[in-house]
Design a protein around this motif. Structure first.
Motif, PDB file in Angstrom:
ATOM      1  N   ALA A 229      16.798  87.008 104.027  1.00 28.69           N
ATOM      2  CA  ALA A 229      15.516  86.364 104.329  1.00 28.69           C
ATOM      3  C   ALA A 229      15.642  85.651 105.661  1.00 28.69           C
ATOM      4  CB  ALA A 229      15.110  85.383 103.233  1.00 28.69           C
ATOM      5  N   VAL A 230      14.861  86.079 106.633  1.00 32.42           N
ATOM      6  CA  VAL A 230      14.862  85.470 107.963  1.00 32.42           C
ATOM      7  C   VAL A 230      13.422  85.287 108.416  1.00 32.42           C
ATOM      8  CG1 VAL A 230      15.313  85.896 110.420  1.00 32.42           C
ATOM      9  CG2 VAL A 230      17.130  86.246 108.742  1.00 32.42           C
ATOM     10  N   GLU A 231      13.120  84.097 108.915  1.00 32.84           N
ATOM     11  CA  GLU A 231      11.810  83.834 109.507  1.00 32.84           C
ATOM     12  C   GLU A 231      11.961  83.849 111.018  1.00 32.84           C
ATOM     13  OE1 GLU A 231       8.940  80.015 109.872  1.00 32.84           O
ATOM     14  OE2 GLU A 231       9.166  80.778 107.812  1.00 32.84           O
ATOM     15  N   TYR A 232      11.278  84.768 111.678  1.00 39.35           N
ATOM     16  CA  TYR A 232      11.365  84.852 113.141  1.00 39.35           C
ATOM     17  C   TYR A 232      10.118  84.268 113.783  1.00 39.35           C
ATOM     18  CZ  TYR A 232       8.282  89.006 112.972  1.00 39.35           C
ATOM     19  OH  TYR A 232       7.232  89.864 112.773  1.00 39.35           O
ATOM     20  N   HIS A 233      10.234  83.946 115.061  1.00 38.08           N
ATOM     21  CA  HIS A 233       9.089  83.444 115.834  1.00 38.08           C
ATOM     22  C   HIS A 233       9.122  84.088 117.219  1.00 38.08           C
ATOM     23  CE1 HIS A 233      11.982  80.880 117.953  1.00 38.08           C
ATOM     24  NE2 HIS A 233      12.441  80.502 116.767  1.00 38.08           N
ATOM     25  N   ASN A 234       8.081  83.866 118.017  1.00 35.09           N
ATOM     26  CA  ASN A 234       7.964  84.466 119.352  1.00 35.09           C
ATOM     27  C   ASN A 234       8.047  86.000 119.291  1.00 35.09           C
ATOM     28  OD1 ASN A 234       7.716  81.957 120.601  1.00 35.09           O
ATOM     29  ND2 ASN A 234       9.921  81.756 120.920  1.00 35.09           N
TER      30      ASN A 234
END
Length: 253
Positions: A229-234
């Motif tokens: 589970a990874v939350e990415y941004h940009n």
């Protein structure tokens, strides 16, 4: 958002060729034969890339000027995460204060993207890749050629199984705003680390780039257990960087 739907359909198309190759059916139209050959070629691209990554560990030094490795920092960070998981809480706590003041740790804690091209001397517009890394794991998009050629979504983390031999397993992909989808994936250990990786086949680099949201969480279950589970941004900037690397035009969202 259509990344997860496009991704899973692409994974099914690419991986179905593996099972279709052993089908002994003799009656087949010309169109069906062409379609099977295209699927087989796409799967061979995926298989070849994965085999190349596994063989990298046994290769000797290149007979040319050394090239800086854009992923060296991310690999080192992944090793550190695995080490922390294996150490006792007491040992980890002893270095916590020093770690908190390290700018590399702060960068990792916030999460960051790295855009690059695979290989020592890639052709312009080919083998473009981008990787997001944070404390939870790594998310990578890697082209197997040009902008409209197949690509891979590579997800690595401390809880992802790390088999000695690459295997095909069934995994369920979750992404913010999308329905869960269950597909066959490749599971292997990332070269140079103890980190397990699952690889989803994507129909094209274009589909992967256009499917990135600006911010979203990607999660994976295997056997009913959450292993990533990874939350990415940009994500939109990363998408533009990939498109620019490939020499294509950004069609927007």
């Amino acid at each position: 958002m259509r990344f997860s739907t496009t991704l899973c359909l692409g994974a099914a198309i690419a991986i179905t060729a593996i099972f279709a190759a052993g089908d002994g059916r003799a009656q087949m139209t010309h169109a069906q034969n062409q379609q099977m050959q295209q699927r087989h070629a796409r799967d061979m691209n995926v298989q070849g890339w994965l085999n190349q990554q596994r063989q990298m560990q046994g290769q000797g030094p290149q007979q040319q000027s050394p090239q800086p490795d854009p992923m060296e920092g991310a690999v080192n960070n992944m090793r550190a995460l695995i080490d922390l998981r294996h150490k006792s809480l007491t040992a980890a706590a002893q270095g916590l204060q020093a770690l908190a003041s390290d700018p590399r740790y702060q960068k990792l804690r916030q999460g960051y993207w790295t855009q690059y091209q695979e290989g020592t001397a890639p052709e312009p517009g080919r083998n473009c890749a981008a990787t997001f890394m944070n404390m939870d794991g790594m998310l990578g998009i890697t082209a197997l050629g040009g902008y409209r050629d197949p690509a891979l979504l590579l997800l690595s983390g401390a809880d992802v199984p790390s088999p000695e031999q690459m295997a095909r397993v069934t995994a369920t992909l979750h992404q913010t705003g999308e329905r869960p989808q269950t597909v066959p994936v490749y599971n292997f250990t990332a070269p140079g680390t103890d980190a397990g990786t699952v690889a989803f086949a994507v129909p094209s680099l274009e589909a992967a780039a256009q499917g990135l949201a600006d911010k979203a969480e990607i999660a994976v279950d295997i056997g009913g257990k959450r292993i990533y589970a990874v939350e990415y941004h940009n994500g939109r900037k990363a998408s533009s960087d990939i498109i620019r690397c490939a020499g294509a035009k950004d069609k927007g969202k």
